[in-house]
Design a protein around this motif. Structure first.
Motif, PDB file in Angstrom:
ATOM      1  N   GLY A  37       0.803  -1.215   0.000  1.00  0.00           N
ATOM      2  CA  GLY A  37       0.000   0.000   0.000  1.00  0.00           C
ATOM      3  C   GLY A  37       0.836   1.264   0.000  1.00  0.00           C
ATOM      4  N   ILE A  38       2.174   1.093  -0.107  1.00  0.00           N
ATOM      5  CA  ILE A  38       3.061   2.245  -0.085  1.00  0.00           C
ATOM      6  C   ILE A  38       3.449   2.598  -1.506  1.00  0.00           C
ATOM      7  CG2 ILE A  38       5.304   3.100   0.683  1.00  0.00           C
ATOM      8  CD1 ILE A  38       5.086   1.147   3.028  1.00  0.00           C
ATOM      9  N   THR A  39       3.275   3.832  -1.871  1.00  0.00           N
ATOM     10  CA  THR A  39       3.632   4.270  -3.213  1.00  0.00           C
ATOM     11  C   THR A  39       5.143   4.212  -3.381  1.00  0.00           C
ATOM     12  OG1 THR A  39       1.752   5.756  -3.281  1.00  0.00           O
ATOM     13  CG2 THR A  39       3.524   6.169  -4.854  1.00  0.00           C
ATOM     14  N   GLN A  40       5.563   3.485  -4.397  1.00  0.00           N
ATOM     15  CA  GLN A  40       6.983   3.371  -4.652  1.00  0.00           C
ATOM     16  C   GLN A  40       7.487   4.622  -5.366  1.00  0.00           C
ATOM     17  OE1 GLN A  40       9.221   0.273  -4.008  1.00  0.00           O
ATOM     18  NE2 GLN A  40       7.676   0.714  -2.465  1.00  0.00           N
ATOM     19  N   ARG A 443      13.483  10.458   3.531  1.00  0.00           N
ATOM     20  CA  ARG A 443      14.493   9.959   2.587  1.00  0.00           C
ATOM     21  C   ARG A 443      14.035   8.622   2.037  1.00  0.00           C
ATOM     22  NH1 ARG A 443      19.384  12.757   3.404  1.00  0.00           N
ATOM     23  NH2 ARG A 443      20.012  11.771   1.430  1.00  0.00           N
ATOM     24  N   VAL A 444      14.396   8.370   0.789  1.00  0.00           N
ATOM     25  CA  VAL A 444      14.133   7.073   0.186  1.00  0.00           C
ATOM     26  C   VAL A 444      15.279   6.134   0.553  1.00  0.00           C
ATOM     27  CG1 VAL A 444      13.837   5.795  -1.972  1.00  0.00           C
ATOM     28  CG2 VAL A 444      12.851   8.094  -1.721  1.00  0.00           C
ATOM     29  N   LEU A 445      14.922   4.902   0.932  1.00  0.00           N
ATOM     30  CA  LEU A 445      15.919   3.902   1.304  1.00  0.00           C
ATOM     31  C   LEU A 445      16.064   2.858   0.202  1.00  0.00           C
ATOM     32  CD1 LEU A 445      14.953   3.154   5.035  1.00  0.00           C
ATOM     33  CD2 LEU A 445      16.329   5.039   4.108  1.00  0.00           C
ATOM     34  N   SER A 452      17.038  -7.028  -1.950  1.00  0.00           N
ATOM     35  CA  SER A 452      15.667  -6.556  -2.121  1.00  0.00           C
ATOM     36  C   SER A 452      15.671  -5.363  -3.064  1.00  0.00           C
ATOM     37  CB  SER A 452      15.078  -6.134  -0.763  1.00  0.00           C
ATOM     38  OG  SER A 452      13.841  -5.457  -0.938  1.00  0.00           O
ATOM     39  N   ASN A 453      14.652  -5.278  -3.938  1.00  0.00           N
ATOM     40  CA  ASN A 453      14.529  -4.119  -4.821  1.00  0.00           C
ATOM     41  C   ASN A 453      13.448  -3.151  -4.348  1.00  0.00           C
ATOM     42  OD1 ASN A 453      12.199  -5.492  -5.454  1.00  0.00           O
ATOM     43  ND2 ASN A 453      12.820  -6.029  -7.546  1.00  0.00           N
ATOM     44  N   TYR A 454      12.962  -3.377  -3.145  1.00  0.00           N
ATOM     45  CA  TYR A 454      11.977  -2.496  -2.511  1.00  0.00           C
ATOM     46  C   TYR A 454      12.660  -1.173  -2.144  1.00  0.00           C
ATOM     47  CZ  TYR A 454       8.409  -1.451   1.155  1.00  0.00           C
ATOM     48  OH  TYR A 454       7.427  -0.905   1.943  1.00  0.00           O
ATOM     49  N   SER A 455      11.973  -0.043  -2.268  1.00  0.00           N
ATOM     50  CA  SER A 455      12.592   1.252  -1.943  1.00  0.00           C
ATOM     51  C   SER A 455      11.579   2.143  -1.244  1.00  0.00           C
ATOM     52  CB  SER A 455      13.137   1.930  -3.196  1.00  0.00           C
ATOM     53  OG  SER A 455      12.160   1.979  -4.220  1.00  0.00           O
ATOM     54  N   PRO A 456      11.447   1.987   0.066  1.00  0.00           N
ATOM     55  CA  PRO A 456      10.434   2.740   0.820  1.00  0.00           C
ATOM     56  C   PRO A 456      10.882   4.164   1.136  1.00  0.00           C
ATOM     57  CG  PRO A 456      11.659   1.332   2.293  1.00  0.00           C
ATOM     58  CD  PRO A 456      12.167   1.032   0.920  1.00  0.00           C
ATOM     59  N   THR A 465       8.687   1.432   6.581  1.00  0.00           N
ATOM     60  CA  THR A 465       8.474  -0.010   6.495  1.00  0.00           C
ATOM     61  C   THR A 465       9.564  -0.609   5.620  1.00  0.00           C
ATOM     62  OG1 THR A 465       6.085   0.232   6.753  1.00  0.00           O
ATOM     63  CG2 THR A 465       6.879  -1.839   5.811  1.00  0.00           C
ATOM     64  N   ILE A 466      10.359  -1.492   6.220  1.00  0.00           N
ATOM     65  CA  ILE A 466      11.454  -2.139   5.487  1.00  0.00           C
ATOM     66  C   ILE A 466      11.146  -3.622   5.353  1.00  0.00           C
ATOM     67  CG2 ILE A 466      13.207  -0.471   6.189  1.00  0.00           C
ATOM     68  CD1 ILE A 466      14.082  -2.513   8.344  1.00  0.00           C
ATOM     69  N   GLU A 467      11.888  -4.289   4.493  1.00  0.00           N
ATOM     70  CA  GLU A 467      11.655  -5.716   4.294  1.00  0.00           C
ATOM     71  C   GLU A 467      12.962  -6.480   4.231  1.00  0.00           C
ATOM     72  OE1 GLU A 467       9.626  -6.369   0.555  1.00  0.00           O
ATOM     73  OE2 GLU A 467      11.527  -6.640  -0.516  1.00  0.00           O
ATOM     74  N   ALA A 468      12.838  -7.790   4.430  1.00  0.00           N
ATOM     75  CA  ALA A 468      13.942  -8.722   4.234  1.00  0.00           C
ATOM     76  C   ALA A 468      13.398  -9.937   3.506  1.00  0.00           C
ATOM     77  CB  ALA A 468      14.559  -9.131   5.558  1.00  0.00           C
TER      78      ALA A 468
END
Length: 480
Positions: A37-40, A443-445, A452-456, A465-468
């Motif tokens: 639900g987070i806009t990338q 800041r974008v992470l 991971s290619n996620y960038s919250p 919200t981070i992921e592994a």
């Protein structure tokens, strides 16, 4: 301009915010293709980690048990020095370099002639298992050209390969005669039964796992003179003639602390002791008594139990030497002994090895990389990334944000010039996400391990919200 962080004191805070739960915590488990639900954000630019030099480097254990090819090892690792230096290695630990009783098959831990580096014909060979003296000298010279120090493995208690002589203190013949024709062709540091326990002034017979009758008595003046006091002693010859830069003291349970203390006062240099004990207080006592660093066996067993035996990452918060003595703790995931004996309690399983490296490369301490791990093509690319992260972003105080049986999240705070990082380890079979509060804002992470290619995006209040990924890890920091 590189942002250099040398000499900045670090206060390591272990602020444990631990939630005990099991792997069924559905709130953290996600579909890896779900954006939550987070806009990338639009594509972002990673930091150039070469601009963030925190002054830290790593050591390479440049051998494994029974290295091959025999007689060519010094040349083999010489060819790798440039690559290792470029990767961020500043020291190599090599095996005991002098001739052992097993000759061309010896790994050096059965020392006979401390001054034969592969130039005397004894024990069935001229070169050591690793090569000739000339090969060793070339290795040390090339290492220095690549800004790499060479650490000598020093075996100080047990000797092997001498000749038989009658020993009046044991009332039988013992292999305690070391001279030009009996295992000491160099003729330097000749010794006999008076130099070993028991003798005419010391009837103590200390316990030793190795070569009981040839256990050197370090209280004897002759032994002290030849090991570290005299100008041609082992310590001074290795430093001033051979060019070694430091010491790995083997099996320090076999002799008293004053030996290392006096050795270091005589010649200095980097040092690390092999005190095989998982009790961190035993290791800290050795640091205090000797001034030497130690291999952090407490951290090794914490990782082995958390990842392999207990499957509980809350164990990663247990007492370890790096927490109190980061400048003296050499952290590691494997060495020549743990990888050869097959004892499941003394080895971190291959499937967990990179997670263990992610732990030591992001936490305080001085990481040691095992040769076989680095040369493993399945590991090398990721290890290079971890070393690069260690040498750049792994700085600042430490806070454990979350830990349960299959998740571990930790932040290094960085400082005014360095953003630091967040490590997220996940041992479950599913990708997981956690909302945490960081020291960053708006800041974008990205994950600098590239798992991971996620960038919250971090909110103004520091929440993100981070992921592994499943059975893996991610190392988060800001982007440009």
């Amino acid at each position: 301009m590189k942002k250099t962080l040398k000499n900045i004191p670090l206060v390591y805070l272990l602020i444990l915010v631990i939630f005990f739960s099991c792997s069924s915590d559905d709130d953290a488990t996600v579909d890896p293709d779900d954006d939550g639900g987070i806009t990338q954000p639009e594509p972002v630019e990673a930091l150039n980690l070469a601009e963030y030099d925190n002054g830290s480097r790593v050591m390479m254990q440049a051998f494994y048990w029974d290295v091959e090819p025999r007689f060519e090892w010094w040349n083999t690792i010489s060819d790798k020095l440039g690559t290792w230096s470029d990767a961020g290695v500043n020291r190599i630990w090599i095996p005991p370099a002098s001739k052992g009783q097993s000759g061309g098959f010896s790994m050096g831990y059965d020392p006979s002639d401390y001054y034969d580096f592969g130039e005397y014909d004894q024990h069935g060979t001229i070169p050591t298992r690793f090569g000739t003296r000339e090969d060793l000298e070339n290795l040390i010279s090339k290492a220095h050209e690549n800004d790499i120090e060479v650490i000598a493995d020093i075996v100080l208690n047990h000797n092997s390969g001498g000749g038989l002589e009658y020993n009046p203190y044991r009332k039988r013949e013992t292999y305690t005669l070391f001279d030009e024709t009996h295992g000491n062709a160099s003729g330097i540091f000749n010794r006999n039964y008076e130099d070993f326990y028991p003798n005419s002034v010391n009837d103590y017979d200390p316990p030793s796992l190795f070569y009981q009758e040839t256990n050197l008595d370090h209280h004897r003046e002759h032994v002290q003179n030849w090991l570290w006091k005299d100008e041609n002693s082992v310590a001074k010859y290795y430093k001033n003639v051979m060019g070694f830069d430091g010491w790995r003291f083997d099996y320090v349970l076999g002799f008293e602390d004053f030996v290392i203390k006096d050795w270091l006062e005589a010649v200095g240099g980097f040092s690390v002791s092999e005190l095989w004990d998982g009790n961190p207080n035993v290791l800290r006592n050795h640091i205090e008594a000797t001034g030497s660093g130690v291999f952090d066996f407490a951290a090794f067993y914490v990782m082995e139990q958390a990842f392999d035996r207990n499957h509980d990452l809350t164990g990663l918060t247990n007492d370890q030497v790096w927490q109190t003595n980061p400048e003296k703790a050499v952290t590691f995931t494997a060495n020549h002994d743990t990888e050869k004996d097959g004892n499941e309690d003394n080895i971190i399983a291959p499937e967990n090895k990179l997670k263990a490296y992610a732990f030591i490369m992001t936490h305080p301490g001085y990481p040691n990389v095992f040769y076989l791990d680095y040369e493993n093509p399945e590991f090398q690319d990721q290890l290079n990334k971890l070393i690069r992260i260690h040498n750049s972003l792994a700085t600042g105080s430490l806070e454990v944000i979350y830990a349960d049986n299959d998740e571990y999240i930790m932040q290094r705070s960085g400082n005014a010039e360095n953003p630091g990082l967040v490590l997220y380890i996940n041992t479950s079979g599913n990708t997981k996400r956690r909302t945490i509060t960081t020291s960053w804002d708006t800041r974008v992470l990205i994950d600098y391990s590239e798992n991971s290619n996620y960038s919250p995006m971090v909110e103004e209040n520091g929440e993100v919200t981070i992921e592994a990924p499943a059975n893996s890890y991610a190392i988060w920091s800001i982007t440009k």
